[in-house]
Enzyme design. Structure first.
Site, PDB file in Angstrom:
ATOM      1  N   ASP A  68       0.728  -1.308  -0.486  1.00  0.00           N
ATOM      2  CA  ASP A  68      -0.179  -0.106   0.224  1.00  0.00           C
ATOM      3  C   ASP A  68       0.951   1.389   0.105  1.00  0.00           C
ATOM      4  OD1 ASP A  68      -1.575   2.180   0.901  1.00  0.00           O
ATOM      5  OD2 ASP A  68      -2.910   0.892   2.004  1.00  0.00           O
ATOM      6  N   ASN A  97       2.514   5.035 -12.325  1.00  0.00           N
ATOM      7  CA  ASN A  97       1.698   4.666 -12.534  1.00  0.00           C
ATOM      8  C   ASN A  97       0.334   4.499 -11.514  1.00  0.00           C
ATOM      9  OD1 ASN A  97      -1.325   3.808 -14.382  1.00  0.00           O
ATOM     10  ND2 ASN A  97      -0.775   2.701 -12.534  1.00  0.00           N
ATOM     11  N   TYR A 162      -6.058  16.557  -7.526  1.00  0.00           N
ATOM     12  CA  TYR A 162      -5.551  15.143  -8.161  1.00  0.00           C
ATOM     13  C   TYR A 162      -4.428  16.103  -9.214  1.00  0.00           C
ATOM     14  CZ  TYR A 162      -5.777  12.655 -11.683  1.00  0.00           C
ATOM     15  OH  TYR A 162      -5.151  11.175 -12.311  1.00  0.00           O
ATOM     16  N   ALA A 164      -2.951  18.705  -9.429  1.00  0.00           N
ATOM     17  CA  ALA A 164      -2.401  19.544  -8.514  1.00  0.00           C
ATOM     18  C   ALA A 164      -0.899  18.656  -8.791  1.00  0.00           C
ATOM     19  CB  ALA A 164      -2.317  20.486  -7.799  1.00  0.00           C
ATOM     20  N   LYS A 166      -0.152  15.760 -10.429  1.00  0.00           N
ATOM     21  CA  LYS A 166       0.216  15.744 -11.535  1.00  0.00           C
ATOM     22  C   LYS A 166       1.374  16.284 -12.138  1.00  0.00           C
ATOM     23  CE  LYS A 166      -1.164  11.283 -11.409  1.00  0.00           C
ATOM     24  NZ  LYS A 166      -0.680   9.611 -11.895  1.00  0.00           N
TER      25      LYS A 166
HETATM   26  N1  LIG Z   1      -8.372   6.828 -16.049  1.00  0.00           N
HETATM   27  C1  LIG Z   1      -8.071   7.828 -16.807  1.00  0.00           C
HETATM   28  O1  LIG Z   1      -9.236   9.114 -17.118  1.00  0.00           O
HETATM   29  C2  LIG Z   1      -7.065   8.519 -16.290  1.00  0.00           C
HETATM   30  C3  LIG Z   1      -6.435   9.734 -16.724  1.00  0.00           C
HETATM   31  C4  LIG Z   1      -5.222  10.880 -16.641  1.00  0.00           C
HETATM   32  C5  LIG Z   1      -4.047   9.880 -15.394  1.00  0.00           C
HETATM   33  N2  LIG Z   1      -4.981   8.368 -15.113  1.00  0.00           N
HETATM   34  C6  LIG Z   1      -3.677   8.280 -13.560  1.00  0.00           C
HETATM   35  O2  LIG Z   1      -3.132   6.785 -14.582  1.00  0.00           O
HETATM   36  C7  LIG Z   1      -2.590   5.992 -13.655  1.00  0.00           C
HETATM   37  C8  LIG Z   1      -3.690   5.211 -13.222  1.00  0.00           C
HETATM   38  O3  LIG Z   1      -5.068   4.541 -13.346  1.00  0.00           O
HETATM   39  P1  LIG Z   1      -6.416   4.049 -13.890  1.00  0.00           P
HETATM   40  O4  LIG Z   1      -6.954   4.719 -14.034  1.00  0.00           O
HETATM   41  O5  LIG Z   1      -5.865   2.908 -14.744  1.00  0.00           O
HETATM   42  O6  LIG Z   1      -6.379   3.664 -11.760  1.00  0.00           O
HETATM   43  P2  LIG Z   1      -7.031   2.227 -11.501  1.00  0.00           P
HETATM   44  O7  LIG Z   1      -8.334   1.037 -12.329  1.00  0.00           O
HETATM   45  O8  LIG Z   1      -8.363   2.441 -10.401  1.00  0.00           O
HETATM   46  O9  LIG Z   1      -5.902   1.559 -11.080  1.00  0.00           O
HETATM   47  C9  LIG Z   1      -5.121   2.263 -10.555  1.00  0.00           C
HETATM   48  C10 LIG Z   1      -3.999   1.655  -9.960  1.00  0.00           C
HETATM   49  O10 LIG Z   1      -3.305   1.734  -8.556  1.00  0.00           O
HETATM   50  C11 LIG Z   1      -3.264   1.433  -7.480  1.00  0.00           C
HETATM   51  N3  LIG Z   1      -3.745   1.964  -6.480  1.00  0.00           N
HETATM   52  C12 LIG Z   1      -4.416   2.843  -5.775  1.00  0.00           C
HETATM   53  N4  LIG Z   1      -3.713   2.962  -4.741  1.00  0.00           N
HETATM   54  C13 LIG Z   1      -3.273   2.747  -4.177  1.00  0.00           C
HETATM   55  C14 LIG Z   1      -1.923   2.490  -2.980  1.00  0.00           C
HETATM   56  N5  LIG Z   1      -2.579   3.238  -2.257  1.00  0.00           N
HETATM   57  N6  LIG Z   1      -1.090   1.354  -2.581  1.00  0.00           N
HETATM   58  C15 LIG Z   1      -1.094   0.847  -3.690  1.00  0.00           C
HETATM   59  N7  LIG Z   1      -1.650   0.444  -5.121  1.00  0.00           N
HETATM   60  C16 LIG Z   1      -2.401   1.525  -5.011  1.00  0.00           C
HETATM   61  C17 LIG Z   1      -3.972   0.115  -7.708  1.00  0.00           C
HETATM   62  O11 LIG Z   1      -4.334  -0.885  -6.629  1.00  0.00           O
HETATM   63  P3  LIG Z   1      -5.421  -2.124  -6.448  1.00  0.00           P
HETATM   64  O12 LIG Z   1      -6.412  -2.205  -7.298  1.00  0.00           O
HETATM   65  O13 LIG Z   1      -4.399  -3.258  -5.639  1.00  0.00           O
HETATM   66  O14 LIG Z   1      -5.877  -1.161  -5.148  1.00  0.00           O
HETATM   67  C18 LIG Z   1      -4.327  -0.227  -9.111  1.00  0.00           C
HETATM   68  O15 LIG Z   1      -3.601  -0.848  -9.514  1.00  0.00           O
HETATM   69  C19 LIG Z   1      -3.396   6.948 -12.496  1.00  0.00           C
HETATM   70  O16 LIG Z   1      -1.831   7.510 -11.972  1.00  0.00           O
HETATM   71  C20 LIG Z   1      -4.415   7.708 -12.661  1.00  0.00           C
HETATM   72  O17 LIG Z   1      -3.727   9.595 -11.945  1.00  0.00           O
HETATM   73  C21 LIG Z   1      -5.713   7.817 -15.624  1.00  0.00           C
END
Ligand SMILES: NC(=O)c1ccc[n+]([C@@H]2O[C@H](COP(=O)([O-])OP(=O)(O)OC[C@H]3O[C@@H](n4cnc5c(N)ncnc54)[C@H](OP(=O)(O)O)[C@@H]3O)[C@@H](O)[C@H]2O)c1
Length: 257
Positions: A68, A97, A162, A164, A166
């Site tokens: 975590d 990521n 959020y 901020a 990034k």
């Molecule tokens: N989706 C979008 O539209 C979007 C747009 C721009 C940027 N992003 C960025 O892309 C990245 C991935 O986003 P996503 O949409 O793929 O997210 P997601 O489906 O919610 O997956 C998030 C991942 O991060 C892990 N995670 C979150 N909090 C954690 C913690 N405290 N400790 C360890 N692992 C943690 C989760 O682990 P568990 O599931 O195992 O808990 C999961 O593997 C993020 O940095 C997000 O800000 C996303």
């Protein structure tokens, strides 16, 4: 004469944080397909293991690691050290990521949520780089890919902190590219647009509405981000360092009306 800014070696090992879901999972799969042994990191043990096992079933090499990242820095450091051990003593690619993106009116963001945002999105990448970059520098090659966001450069209501975090990640990328570049490490931000992932599955209609007026017209898919990361860590991208690559269907840079 062709020159490259860093000693180039195609990477063999990678740690991808947040690879139990969404964009991180796609990156882990893509890097495994490129020949890397991947440390698949997540918080949920079952889903993290399932991704690593599926990569192996498909003929790739992967190990599952859980931690975590919102916990203290010692937990994050232990993850980095375990990844290095499991990957045979060196991590060639670090993909920061894992991230959380809670929104809402600024006054409604409670202290625990603020702490989790800062710890997961900024402190964890900092601790991971501090732990792993010296080894990359010693070997004279390495790659750090920070996953940013299109929101880092656009004001969006009810999304103050959020983006901020990034924006901070983009600045860390610039600074680390300068700090470690002469020791063979390239550092890049890959900034996704609105991307359909399990993390925002309950807002699918919002994503559709957000992307309708973009040149792409639809949400980004995780594999599109992953293919860009695969290219960024290849020798094909030898001169790419310090900057941000938008993989966002034009959402951050265009207005169609
Ligand atoms: N989706 C979008 O539209 C979007 C747009 C721009 C940027 N992003 C960025 O892309 C990245 C991935 O986003 P996503 O949409 O793929 O997210 P997601 O489906 O919610 O997956 C998030 C991942 O991060 C892990 N995670 C979150 N909090 C954690 C913690 N405290 N400790 C360890 N692992 C943690 C989760 O682990 P568990 O599931 O195992 O808990 C999961 O593997 C993020 O940095 C997000 O800000 C996303």
């Amino acid at each position: 004469m062709t020159t490259t800014p860093t000693a180039q070696t195609e990477p063999r090992t990678a740690l991808v944080t947040g690879a139990s879901s969404g964009i991180g999972e796609a990156i882990a799969r893509e890097l495994a397909a490129a020949g890397c042994t991947v440390a698949v990191h997540g918080r949920d043990e079952q889903r993290t293991r399932a991704v690593a096992e599926d990569i192996e079933r498909q003929g790739g090499r992967a190990v599952a690691l859980t931690a975590d990242l919102s916990q203290g820095p010692d937990v994050v450091r232990a993850l980095a050290i375990e990844a290095r051990t499991q990957l045979g003593g060196h991590v060639d690619v670090l993909v920061n990521n894992a991230g959380v993106y809670p929104g809402g009116p600024t006054e409604s963001l409670d202290d625990d949520t603020v702490d989790a945002l800062l710890a997961t999105n900024i402190r964890a990448p900092h601790v991971l780089v501090a732990t792993l970059a010296p080894g990359m520098a010693e070997r004279g090659s390495g790659h750090i890919v920070n996953i940013g966001s299109w929101m880092a450069r656009v004001g969006v209501p009810f999304m103050a902190l959020y983006p901020a975090t990034k924006a901070a990640v983009e600045q860390l990328t610039r600074a680390w590219a300068a700090e470690y570049g002469h020791r063979g490490i390239r550092v890049v931000t890959v900034a996704p647009g609105a991307t359909a992932t399990p993390g925002n599955a309950d807002s699918a209609d919002v994503l559709t509405a957000m992307t309708k007026g973009t040149p792409a017209g639809t949400p980004v898919q995780p594999v599109d981000i992953a293919r860009t990361v695969r290219w960024v860590v290849s020798d094909q991208a030898a001169f790419v360092t310090g900057g941000t690559i938008d993989v966002d269907g034009g959402i951050a840079s265009t207005r169609l009306s």
